[in-house]
Design a protein around this motif. Structure first.
Motif, PDB file in Angstrom:
ATOM      1  N   THR A  68      28.588  -6.490 -25.406  1.00 53.15           N
ATOM      2  CA  THR A  68      27.620  -6.620 -24.329  1.00 53.15           C
ATOM      3  C   THR A  68      27.240  -5.245 -23.796  1.00 53.15           C
ATOM      4  OG1 THR A  68      28.599  -8.729 -23.728  1.00 53.15           O
ATOM      5  CG2 THR A  68      27.209  -7.687 -22.096  1.00 53.15           C
ATOM      6  N   ILE A  83      25.689  -2.644 -21.040  1.00 48.56           N
ATOM      7  CA  ILE A  83      25.683  -2.536 -19.597  1.00 48.56           C
ATOM      8  C   ILE A  83      24.704  -1.440 -19.197  1.00 48.56           C
ATOM      9  CG2 ILE A  83      27.068  -2.009 -17.546  1.00 48.56           C
ATOM     10  CD1 ILE A  83      29.519  -3.022 -19.128  1.00 48.56           C
ATOM     11  N   ILE A 115      24.337  -6.703 -18.941  1.00 49.51           N
ATOM     12  CA  ILE A 115      24.652  -6.702 -17.518  1.00 49.51           C
ATOM     13  C   ILE A 115      23.958  -5.509 -16.883  1.00 49.51           C
ATOM     14  CG2 ILE A 115      26.496  -6.503 -15.805  1.00 49.51           C
ATOM     15  CD1 ILE A 115      28.412  -7.615 -17.967  1.00 49.51           C
ATOM     16  N   ILE A 169      24.204  -3.356 -13.528  1.00 52.65           N
ATOM     17  CA  ILE A 169      24.980  -3.067 -12.330  1.00 52.65           C
ATOM     18  C   ILE A 169      24.085  -2.220 -11.437  1.00 52.65           C
ATOM     19  CG2 ILE A 169      27.025  -1.923 -11.406  1.00 52.65           C
ATOM     20  CD1 ILE A 169      28.388  -2.452 -14.111  1.00 52.65           C
ATOM     21  N   PHE A 201      19.945 -11.437 -19.203  1.00 51.40           N
ATOM     22  CA  PHE A 201      20.596 -10.394 -18.415  1.00 51.40           C
ATOM     23  C   PHE A 201      21.165 -10.973 -17.134  1.00 51.40           C
ATOM     24  CE2 PHE A 201      18.579  -7.493 -21.216  1.00 51.40           C
ATOM     25  CZ  PHE A 201      19.381  -6.365 -21.184  1.00 51.40           C
ATOM     26  N   GLU A 202      22.355 -10.499 -16.794  1.00 55.53           N
ATOM     27  CA  GLU A 202      22.995 -10.869 -15.545  1.00 55.53           C
ATOM     28  C   GLU A 202      23.078  -9.630 -14.671  1.00 55.53           C
ATOM     29  OE1 GLU A 202      26.662 -12.993 -15.980  1.00 55.53           O
ATOM     30  OE2 GLU A 202      25.803 -14.378 -17.448  1.00 55.53           O
ATOM     31  N   LEU A 216      24.975  -7.505 -11.459  1.00 57.34           N
ATOM     32  CA  LEU A 216      26.114  -7.271 -10.580  1.00 57.34           C
ATOM     33  C   LEU A 216      25.630  -6.359  -9.471  1.00 57.34           C
ATOM     34  CD1 LEU A 216      29.070  -7.408  -9.760  1.00 57.34           C
ATOM     35  CD2 LEU A 216      29.534  -5.567 -11.381  1.00 57.34           C
ATOM     36  N   VAL A 248      33.288  -7.212 -14.289  1.00 61.33           N
ATOM     37  CA  VAL A 248      32.527  -6.875 -15.499  1.00 61.33           C
ATOM     38  C   VAL A 248      33.109  -7.606 -16.705  1.00 61.33           C
ATOM     39  CG1 VAL A 248      31.883  -5.006 -17.073  1.00 61.33           C
ATOM     40  CG2 VAL A 248      31.678  -4.684 -14.614  1.00 61.33           C
ATOM     41  N   MET A 254      31.931 -11.222 -16.514  1.00 58.65           N
ATOM     42  CA  MET A 254      30.518 -11.337 -16.871  1.00 58.65           C
ATOM     43  C   MET A 254      30.313 -11.125 -18.370  1.00 58.65           C
ATOM     44  SD  MET A 254      28.842  -9.346 -13.625  1.00 58.65           S
ATOM     45  CE  MET A 254      27.123  -9.747 -13.964  1.00 58.65           C
ATOM     46  N   THR A 255      31.047 -10.189 -18.947  1.00 55.14           N
ATOM     47  CA  THR A 255      30.960  -9.928 -20.388  1.00 55.14           C
ATOM     48  C   THR A 255      31.390 -11.147 -21.182  1.00 55.14           C
ATOM     49  OG1 THR A 255      31.396  -7.577 -20.030  1.00 55.14           O
ATOM     50  CG2 THR A 255      31.773  -8.409 -22.241  1.00 55.14           C
ATOM     51  N   ILE A 264      28.639 -13.789 -21.050  1.00 52.49           N
ATOM     52  CA  ILE A 264      27.502 -13.467 -21.924  1.00 52.49           C
ATOM     53  C   ILE A 264      27.866 -13.683 -23.389  1.00 52.49           C
ATOM     54  CG2 ILE A 264      26.071 -11.552 -22.752  1.00 52.49           C
ATOM     55  CD1 ILE A 264      25.961 -10.577 -19.840  1.00 52.49           C
TER      56      ILE A 264
END
Length: 181
Positions: A2, A4, A49, A51, A72-73, A75, A107, A110-111, A114
């Motif tokens: 993933t 970032i 992700i 951030i 995409f997420e 944070l 993280v 979240m990883t 995903i």
């Protein structure tokens, strides 16, 4: 793995977060100073992700979230009184001052989410276009008429040839049609 993207108003803060993540085994695709840069990087990636802080140089976190491509997420890192105002159930958040352990665990969570979504998306069967279906049906019909096969036998024959030659079903149907016509 993933990707970032770290986007904070101060580039030095972004680099510090990046170094912390890289030292702990995460892949950081980019460090950005503005939301526009982050969107540009995200457009070239499948998922990942982002951030970010509450307020960026050129936009707020909510605008950045709206412009991110699917997959995409986000944070969000901000002070606890700003996080209380934030609305968005699909945005993860961490309150400042930041604790390294909290950042790494969030993280990681979240990883994993995903990666799970990516595996689930890849395991779904591929949908064929109508032209591809017609091509396979035509090859089956030709096999059925010339070799006195049932539809099931013709389909299995095309599948077996496909597996034996390491080609997909549509290419194999094209080869059957080319050879038999």
């Amino acid at each position: 793995m993933t990707s970032i993207i770290v986007v904070l108003p101060k580039l030095d803060d972004s680099k510090t977060i990046k170094n912390l993540l890289v030292r702990n085994g995460f892949q950081v695709a980019a460090v950005c100073g503005s939301g526009l840069q982050a969107i540009s990087v995200a457009d070239n990636l499948d998922d990942g992700i982002v951030i970010c802080g509450y307020k960026l140089v050129d936009m707020m976190y909510s605008e950045l979230h709206d412009y991110l491509p699917p997959g995409f997420e986000m944070l969000l890192m901000a002070s606890s009184h700003l996080l209380a105002e934030c609305v968005g159930s699909d945005i993860m958040s961490l309150s400042m001052p930041l604790k390294l352990h909290d950042l790494l665990n969030t993280v990681e969570l979240m990883t994993n989410s995903i990666e799970y979504k990516r595996k689930k998306r890849k395991s779904q069967p591929r949908t064929r276009k109508p032209e591809e279906i017609a091509l396979i049906n035509e090859a089956k019909a030709l096999l059925m008429s010339r070799n006195n096969m049932t539809e099931e036998e013709a389909h299995r024959y095309i599948q077996k040839c496909s597996m034996d030659s390491s080609t997909n079903l549509v290419e194999t149907a094209q080869m059957v049609l080319a050879v038999m016509q």
